[in-house]
Design an enzyme around this catalytic site. Structure first.
Site, PDB file in Angstrom:
ATOM      1  CG  ASP A   1      43.325 -48.359  99.892  1.00  0.00           C
ATOM      2  OD1 ASP A   1      42.285 -48.301  99.220  1.00  0.00           O
ATOM      3  OD2 ASP A   1      43.342 -48.224 101.127  1.00  0.00           O
TER       4      ASP A   1
ATOM      5  CE  LYS B   1      43.173 -45.451 104.210  1.00  0.00           C
ATOM      6  NZ  LYS B   1      43.159 -46.880 103.851  1.00  0.00           N
TER       7      LYS B   1
ATOM      8  CE  LYS C   1      39.127 -45.852 104.711  1.00  0.00           C
ATOM      9  NZ  LYS C   1      39.186 -47.163 104.038  1.00  0.00           N
TER      10      LYS C   1
END
Length: 197
Positions: A11, A74, A110
């Site tokens: 991430d 995300k 996400k």
């Protein structure tokens, strides 16, 4: 280092200052460097949408992240003041759809933060289905970042399982003399589960 140690997913968080000052090329270059460092690892780019200010910035940041090689975009880390919201999610999903139409490449989505119940997760599933289609309804392209959701799902499963068992009691109680004892034990167990939530 993480990739060398075997990490399959990484991430990253965008530099919001670059987005807020319109330095899109610099943001692209920075994300591209992350992409190269990730190698074959799956890279999720966190936009921290609560700090981007406008839907236009969210759309542009989404596009830049995808163009730079993100496998997923995300909404947030889940720790910001503003996390996953439906209006921003629609902007991000429409950017994903536009990117797919331009390139033929599917990027995952996400939403993270603030998703606490099984019912809310169903809203997110429906939103993804309506905006992106059935192809995105798989873990490779859609995930929920919701650590507190697990407890609600466990509660729902236990409640459903207990109710289903208790509803069959009347249908089988004459088959076996131990049925009453068995179902009483299940009833007490289920009641304990329910009272613990």
């Amino acid at each position: 280092m993480a990739v060398a140690d075997g990490a399959a997913e990484i991430d990253i968080v965008i530099n919001r200052t670059l987005a807020l000052t319109g330095q899109w090329e610099a943001m692209y270059d920075e994300i591209r460097q992350f992409r190269e460092a990730c190698g074959d690892a799956h890279m999720k780019t966190i936009l921290a949408i609560g700090e981007l200010g406008t839907f236009t910035n969210v759309y542009k940041a989404s596009m830049v992240a995808m163009m730079a090689g993100s496998d997923f975009i995300k909404t947030s880390t889940g720790k910001e003041a503003v996390n996953a919201t439906y209006p921003v999610a629609i902007v991000m999903m429409r950017a994903i759809r536009d990117y797919f139409l331009y390139t033929g490449y599917k990027v995952g989505f996400k939403p993270a933060g603030g998703i606490r119940t099984a019912q809310e997760s169903l809203v997110w599933l429906n939103l993804v289905k309506e905006e992106l289609g059935n192809d995105w309804l798989c873990p490779h392209l859609f995930r929920l970042g919701a650590s507190s959701l697990l407890a609600d799902i466990e509660r729902q499963v236990r409640t459903h399982a207990c109710c289903k068992v208790l509803c069959t009691y009347s249908a089988v109680k004459n088959i076996c003399p131990l049925t009453d004892v068995f179902y009483f034990c299940i009833f007490v167990t289920c009641k304990c589960f329910r009272s613990s939530y």
